[in-house]
Design a protein around this motif. Structure first.
Motif, PDB file in Angstrom:
ATOM      1  N   LEU A   1       0.830  -1.195   0.000  1.00 29.13           N
ATOM      2  CA  LEU A   1       0.000   0.000   0.000  1.00 29.13           C
ATOM      3  C   LEU A   1       0.868   1.250   0.000  1.00 29.13           C
ATOM      4  N   LEU A   2       0.321   2.336  -0.526  1.00 29.49           N
ATOM      5  CA  LEU A   2       1.083   3.576  -0.664  1.00 29.49           C
ATOM      6  C   LEU A   2       1.382   4.159   0.711  1.00 29.49           C
ATOM      7  N   SER A   3       2.669   4.308   1.002  1.00 33.43           N
ATOM      8  CA  SER A   3       3.101   4.869   2.277  1.00 33.43           C
ATOM      9  C   SER A   3       4.550   5.292   2.132  1.00 33.43           C
ATOM     10  N   ALA A   4       5.098   5.916   3.163  1.00 30.49           N
ATOM     11  CA  ALA A   4       6.518   6.239   3.156  1.00 30.49           C
ATOM     12  C   ALA A   4       7.316   4.943   3.037  1.00 30.49           C
ATOM     13  N   GLY A   5       8.179   4.878   2.022  1.00 30.38           N
ATOM     14  CA  GLY A   5       8.981   3.686   1.799  1.00 30.38           C
ATOM     15  C   GLY A   5       8.482   2.789   0.689  1.00 30.38           C
ATOM     16  N   THR A   6       7.246   3.002   0.212  1.00 28.17           N
ATOM     17  CA  THR A   6       6.692   2.154  -0.849  1.00 28.17           C
ATOM     18  C   THR A   6       6.265   2.943  -2.073  1.00 28.17           C
ATOM     19  N   ALA A   7       6.402   4.274  -2.051  1.00 35.41           N
ATOM     20  CA  ALA A   7       5.808   5.103  -3.106  1.00 35.41           C
ATOM     21  C   ALA A   7       6.397   4.807  -4.479  1.00 35.41           C
ATOM     22  N   GLY A   8       7.704   4.589  -4.556  1.00 38.86           N
ATOM     23  CA  GLY A   8       8.305   4.302  -5.851  1.00 38.86           C
ATOM     24  C   GLY A   8       7.701   3.065  -6.482  1.00 38.86           C
ATOM     25  N   ARG A   9       7.606   2.011  -5.716  1.00 42.43           N
ATOM     26  CA  ARG A   9       7.035   0.763  -6.237  1.00 42.43           C
ATOM     27  C   ARG A   9       5.567   0.942  -6.598  1.00 42.43           C
ATOM     28  N   PHE A  10       4.837   1.654  -5.740  1.00 49.72           N
ATOM     29  CA  PHE A  10       3.403   1.840  -5.964  1.00 49.72           C
ATOM     30  C   PHE A  10       3.152   2.630  -7.241  1.00 49.72           C
TER      31      PHE A  10
END
Length: 345
Positions: A46-55
């Protein structure tokens, strides 16, 4: 697919080619696209700090495969992220939309109950796939407040008006109004929480990632034609301009992803998220419009009349980017900067 050096580490190992291959085709059914949405929800953080690039890279890759599938996947993932932030689980196997638009002459009212539920009465416009989804997050008016509620769309009292959707872009993603007649819903967060949280701006950037991915698919049409006609200066120039446009939009998205991924770092600079999100969306909108108009003008009518994938992509993108409000959103950027700054110059 990813070329910008601004992408954060979370984007480095996204299998964009594999995602594109599973994203569906222009003739996919809504049910097929929702199957893709559920599958991606099981593998995409899920979109959050640390996952935004992948999302964001995942959404862009879906749109590069099929724009209408991205239009289906993005709100499903967005809704799951909102529910997670609110500490509310989603029912197993459920499919979600986010209905947050307003329209002149239409109003959805929520009568809040003491047990944390609400009764919905009225009409909500722009409800994509309401007749196909199992659930939706919906904004409603509770007196002077705006509340977010989770609704099971399979209840009695929910009437979706698919017949109102006559668009040539995304014709099988009907986004007509929905009537609610005493429908029970669950409150999600406190009044105003949905709009105040940083994730609201982040979700808007996710939509822009879909726009960019869709434009990448159009750029490939032009690249193939230019490769087949290397003697054509017109085609080579059009391709060169498209490369520049797409790179500018990708840089905007990659930089935003990096900022989101650093947002939980106490040493990271403060970010005006509404300003950043609107700037990114407007930059990507400008790119998509430019690429779409250039490709249509350069390739001529043949692909638009004989290639269903190209014709669908052009029509889908033209409609999709209208979620950005053009000059009105540019004026919003101007007001934000006038009132609170936000630009170095």
């Amino acid at each position: 697919m990813l070329r910008s050096s601004a992408w954060p580490p979370s984007a480095r190992h996204v299998d964009t080619t594999g995602i594109e291959e599973t994203a569906g085709r222009p003739d996919s059914s809504p049910a097929d696209r929702l199957t893709v949405a559920r599958a991606l929800a099981s593998t995409t953080p899920l979109l959050s700090a640390g996952t935004a690039g992948r999302f964001l890279a995942t959404l862009a890759a879906v749109a590069a495969g099929d724009v209408a599938t991205a239009r289906t996947v993005e709100p499903h993932l967005d809704a799951l992220g909102i529910l997670d932030q609110a500490g509310m689980p989603a029912p197993a196997g459920s499919t979600w939309g986010v209905f947050a638009a307003e329209g002149p002459g239409l109003r959805l009212d929520a009568t809040v109950q003491d047990d944390g539920t609400a009764l919905l009465t009225g009409t909500k416009p722009w409800c994509s796939l309401a007749s196909t989804l199992s659930h939706a997050l919906v904004t409603a008016h509770a007196g002077d407040d705006r509340v977010l509620v989770a609704v099971d769309l399979r209840q009695d009292g929910v009437t979706a008006h698919d017949e109102a959707w006559v668009a040539r872009g995304m014709p099988d993603v009907p986004s007509g109004p929905v009537d609610f007649d005493g429908v029970t819903a669950q409150l999600v967060g406190a009044p105003g929480w949905y709009l105040r949280r940083p994730g609201f701006a982040w979700g808007g950037i996710g939509v822009a990632a879909c726009w960019w991915g869709g434009a990448v698919g159009l750029g490939r049409v032009l690249r193939s034609l230019a490769a087949a006609h290397p003697e054509s200066e017109l085609l080579q120039a059009a391709l060169g301009a498209t490369v520049i446009d797409l790179a500018d939009a990708e840089d905007a998205l990659a930089d935003a992803a990096a900022r989101i991924d650093r947002s939980d770092d106490p040493d990271a600079p403060d970010v005006d998220w509404p300003l950043l999100a609107q700037t990114v969306r407007s930059r990507v909108r400008r790119t998509v419009d430019s690429v779409r108009e250039r490709v249509v003008a350069t390739v001529g009518p043949a692909p638009l009349t004989s290639d269903p994938a190209v014709a669908a992509r052009v029509a889908d993108l033209e409609l999709y980017v209208l979620q950005d409000h053009g000059v009105r959103d540019l004026a919003r950027i101007g007001r934000i900067v006038t009132e609170r700054g936000g630009v170095a110059w």
